[in-house]
Design an enzyme around this catalytic site. Sequence first.
Site: not given
Ligand SMILES: [Fe+2]
Ligand SMILES: [Fe+2]
Length: 272
Positions: A8, A39, A68, A178, A180
């Site tokens: 991400d 995202e 997102h 997701h 991170h």
């Molecule tokens: Fe994310």
């Molecule tokens: Fe996410």
Amino acid sequence: MRLLFLGDVVGRAGRDAITERLPGLINEYRFDFVVINGENASHGKGLTEPHYNELRAAGADVVTLGDHAWDQRETQSFIAREPTLLRPINFAPGTPGRGANLIEGRNGHRVLVVQAQGRVFMNPVDDPFRAVEAAIAACPLGEQADAVIVDFHTEATSEIQAMGFFLDGRASLVVGTHTHIPTSDHRILRGGTALMADAGMCGDFDSIIGVDVDEPLSRFLTGIPNGRFTPAEGEATLCGVAIETDAKTGLTTKISPVRIGGTLSQALPVFD
Ligand SMILES: [Fe+2]
Ligand SMILES: [Fe+2]
């Protein structure tokens, strides 16, 4: 083939690190294909068209989204004309865009990229396992696809590992996004599928998962929202995973974690 997956991208810090470092990485390690999760690229919330174009121009062959996906209203329209922008495949039927595509890389390899969203600690979505299985069955590894990359976007590491074992021998790479936070469980399963529970983020780690510390910390302490979440803007660490695959089978023979720049401990791709 050599493939690079980056987690991400968060805000300007993440985008700048991609722009500055990715072209050099592609050259130095001769990556044939690059996937980036975008995202959170636009101020931490979704992905605008100019920022999508920035990631593509820096060398991303495919950009993936996640929960997102729709934070920026414009994404609903431009995703329809962008075959290299993917949202989770198990969103409701009729959702704009697509969740899987077979894309030709810079050296002529055909790579099937699939994104799915998990169901543990996440908003309800359709079954990710059957959705990914159907996409791969339609375009099998070693036949139509020279490599298969699955971005499984979810909170629980157990769910991602389950997806890895479910697809072992049928995908080149199953990688989580997701949370991170990069995990250090990268390995090659018995059937030849590379697995890493989370790629981590491309963002400033002097933060709480990419967000300036004060507001999320104060919400944990008091339960009261007092301001907005703002992306941290210090130097980003590029986080992800690199793999090398067998030319005939498309299965993985080598895997390396990638952490470059910023405040996290560093890890460069190692193939030799
Ligand atoms: Fe994310
Ligand atoms: Fe996410």
